[in-house]
Design an enzyme around this catalytic site. Sequence first.
Site, mmCIF file in Angstrom:
data_model
loop_
_atom_site.group_PDB
_atom_site.id
_atom_site.type_symbol
_atom_site.label_atom_id
_atom_site.label_comp_id
_atom_site.label_asym_id
_atom_site.label_seq_id
_atom_site.Cartn_x
_atom_site.Cartn_y
_atom_site.Cartn_z
ATOM 1 N N HIS A 52 -7.709 -18.175 -43.371
ATOM 2 C CA HIS A 52 -9.081 -18.224 -42.871
ATOM 3 C C HIS A 52 -9.548 -16.784 -42.676
ATOM 4 C CE1 HIS A 52 -8.923 -22.520 -40.979
ATOM 5 N NE2 HIS A 52 -8.282 -22.462 -42.133
ATOM 6 N N GLU A 54 -10.980 -15.301 -40.238
ATOM 7 C CA GLU A 54 -10.612 -14.739 -38.939
ATOM 8 C C GLU A 54 -9.141 -14.327 -38.902
ATOM 9 O OE1 GLU A 54 -12.146 -17.721 -39.591
ATOM 10 O OE2 GLU A 54 -12.998 -18.511 -37.736
ATOM 11 N N CYS A 82 -12.050 -22.569 -35.840
ATOM 12 C CA CYS A 82 -11.202 -23.755 -35.725
ATOM 13 C C CYS A 82 -10.146 -23.525 -34.646
ATOM 14 C CB CYS A 82 -10.535 -24.050 -37.073
ATOM 15 S SG CYS A 82 -9.231 -22.863 -37.507
ATOM 16 N N CYS A 85 -7.686 -20.557 -35.485
ATOM 17 C CA CYS A 85 -8.299 -19.240 -35.331
ATOM 18 C C CYS A 85 -8.610 -18.941 -33.868
ATOM 19 C CB CYS A 85 -9.548 -19.147 -36.190
ATOM 20 S SG CYS A 85 -9.178 -19.211 -37.970
#
Length: 158
Positions: A52, A54, A82, A85
């Site tokens: 991801h 992040e 999410c 993260c």
Amino acid sequence: MNDDERYIRRAMELADLAARGGDVPIGAVLVSGDLVLEAKNEKEVRPDATAHAEMLLLHEAARRLGVWRLSDATIYVTKEPCVMCAGAMIAARIKRVVYGARDPKGGADGGAFDILRSPRTNHRLDVTAGVLEEEAAAQLQRFFRQKRQPAAGEGFET
């Protein structure tokens, strides 16, 4: 234009690049002092479920700064983080997160879960939600609408 909007706009540009690579269009920018890092979702291109935007930023910031505690850092991201993260941001002691679109199916700032603002975590970070929210949400909606449309000649024959 304030810094929050400027960095979310840049994250949206990165999100467009992610979409071109087949990934969900999520982009992020990390700012810590003079250090500015950028990332986009890369789950499909790597392939790696943890890639991801992040997470990629947290890895790179720790590598560049030589510390895992990123207590002066702000992350700007196009979509509500999410659970993974959010947990990583808390573990890294991020100072602040700013995001655009809400995620009612998987967001961790009250969308589906409430981790970023939970009193049970060992670190509190500042959260600014909804920066350029409509534009960020529209970007995601366009991507998923295009994914659902069959390519020319792939529809059902009647």
